[in-house]
Design an enzyme around this catalytic site. Structure first.
Site, PDB file in Angstrom:
ATOM      1  N   GLU A   1       0.848  -1.198   0.000  1.00  7.96           N
ATOM      2  CA  GLU A   1       0.000   0.000   0.000  1.00  7.96           C
ATOM      3  C   GLU A   1       0.880   1.243   0.000  1.00  7.96           C
ATOM      4  O   GLU A   1       1.862   1.326   0.739  1.00  7.96           O
ATOM      5  CB  GLU A   1      -0.904   0.005   1.228  1.00  7.96           C
ATOM      6  CG  GLU A   1      -1.832   1.206   1.333  1.00  7.96           C
ATOM      7  CD  GLU A   1      -2.737   1.146   2.556  1.00  7.96           C
ATOM      8  OE1 GLU A   1      -3.138   2.224   3.035  1.00  7.96           O
ATOM      9  OE2 GLU A   1      -3.033   0.034   3.041  1.00  7.96           O
TER      10      GLU A   1
ATOM     11  N   GLU B   1      -3.155  11.132   3.426  1.00  7.83           N
ATOM     12  CA  GLU B   1      -4.339  10.847   4.234  1.00  7.83           C
ATOM     13  C   GLU B   1      -4.340  11.832   5.400  1.00  7.83           C
ATOM     14  O   GLU B   1      -3.356  11.982   6.100  1.00  7.83           O
ATOM     15  CB  GLU B   1      -4.404   9.399   4.695  1.00  7.83           C
ATOM     16  CG  GLU B   1      -3.192   8.863   5.414  1.00  7.83           C
ATOM     17  CD  GLU B   1      -3.393   7.421   5.869  1.00  7.83           C
ATOM     18  OE1 GLU B   1      -4.525   6.915   5.766  1.00  7.83           O
ATOM     19  OE2 GLU B   1      -2.422   6.813   6.338  1.00  7.83           O
TER      20      GLU B   1
END
Length: 301
Positions: free
Chosen positions: A167, A172
């Site tokens: 990932e 974020e």
């Protein structure tokens, strides 16, 4: 009659100039998309190569609805992290941008044994790629829910040691910090990036772990748009860029050499819980994460 002809000729000339100006603007827009957004001297590409836009993983969001040939909005098997449920109706294309709006549902919904009280949204690319440059122009929402831009591999069709998870979190963040932990102190005013390696099949020589990156955004992430980018250079090197400037270079904890897919997700985090007032007191604009565009690039000779 001669006066009328002169007036008509003048109007035609005016229209021609307007069309020329429109053409110039459009040409400039096309030119602006000929390479990723970098500040002067920050473009990391080798001199003998150039950036090529990967159209099936890029979008200017100029239409009236999501391009279903490029993007999927139902979660691709993932319904969200409770208490935030992915809702297709929270995702739309409008005013030249992709918009994902956070909501509080009128009543609790129970799915897969969990209770959901809030609505988020999910947009995932149907196509994947490995090494390349990925960027978006994003303005975060102002709630406790996330605003994100990242890549992840899919386990479908993979076997053996490739059936693991890689990932790449480009950005974020949240608009409202509920968790007062020290590590979250600047989560609403910074680029927070990671590379993750996990779910390693037994007997495979890969390491589980995380490499962190990122840097300050110069203000709250919901105050303005920022260009968040990453150059996935190789299986051993990843470079993160904020507004066209190199922020940090990291080595993933394990080989990053599996095809990954883009994700633009607004979700809830279990480490940033729902505030006492429900967290949805702002206007629709304040509750919306907006992506002006998303672009993916590959180096070519």
């Amino acid at each position: 009659m001669n006066v009328e002809k002169e007036i008509n000729t003048y109007q035609i000339k005016q229209m021609n100039w307007i069309l020329i100006l429109i053409c110039i603007v459009n040409c400039n827009m096309i030119f602006a998309q000929s390479s990723p957004i970098f500040l002067k001297g920050e473009d990391p590409k080798p001199e003998n190569k150039k950036w090529k836009l990967i159209k099936n993983m890029s979008d200017e969001f100029g239409g009236k609805k999501i391009d279903a040939k490029k993007w999927q909005i139902s979660g691709q098997g993932w319904i969200g992290r409770a208490p935030g449920l992915f809702l297709a109706e929270n995702v739309k294309v409008s005013d030249g941008s992709l918009q994902i709006t956070t909501t509080k549902m009128p009543k609790k919904v129970k799915k897969q044994g969990k209770e959901f009280t809030h609505g988020g949204g999910y947009v995932g690319s149907r196509f994947g790629m490995t090494y390349g440059y990925y960027e978006c122009d994003m303005k975060a929402n102002k709630t406790f829910m996330s605003s994100t831009f990242w890549l992840i591999n899919e386990g479908k069709g993979l076997e053996g040691c490739d059936k693991r998870t890689t990932e790449l979190d480009i950005q974020e963040c949240v608009g409202q910090i509920v968790n007062k932990a020290e590590w979250m102190k600047y989560f609403d005013q910074s680029m927070n990036s990671n590379t993750h390696s996990r779910n390693i099949p037994e007997g495979c020589n890969y390491k589980k772990g995380t490499s962190k990156a990122g840097g300050p955004a110069g203000g709250k992430v919901y105050d303005d748009f920022h260009v968040y980018g990453v150059w996935w250079k190789s299986k051993e090197e990843v470079l993160f860029f904020l507004d066209g400037k190199l922020i940090k270079k990291v080595a993933p904890p394990s080989d990053f050499n599996i095809t990954m897919y883009l994700r633009m997700v607004v979700e809830t985090y279990d480490w940033n819980p729902v505030p006492e007032d429900g967290g949805m007191t702002g206007t629709k604009e304040e509750r919306t994460t907006t992506y002006n565009w998303v672009r993916s690039w590959k180096l070519t000779e």
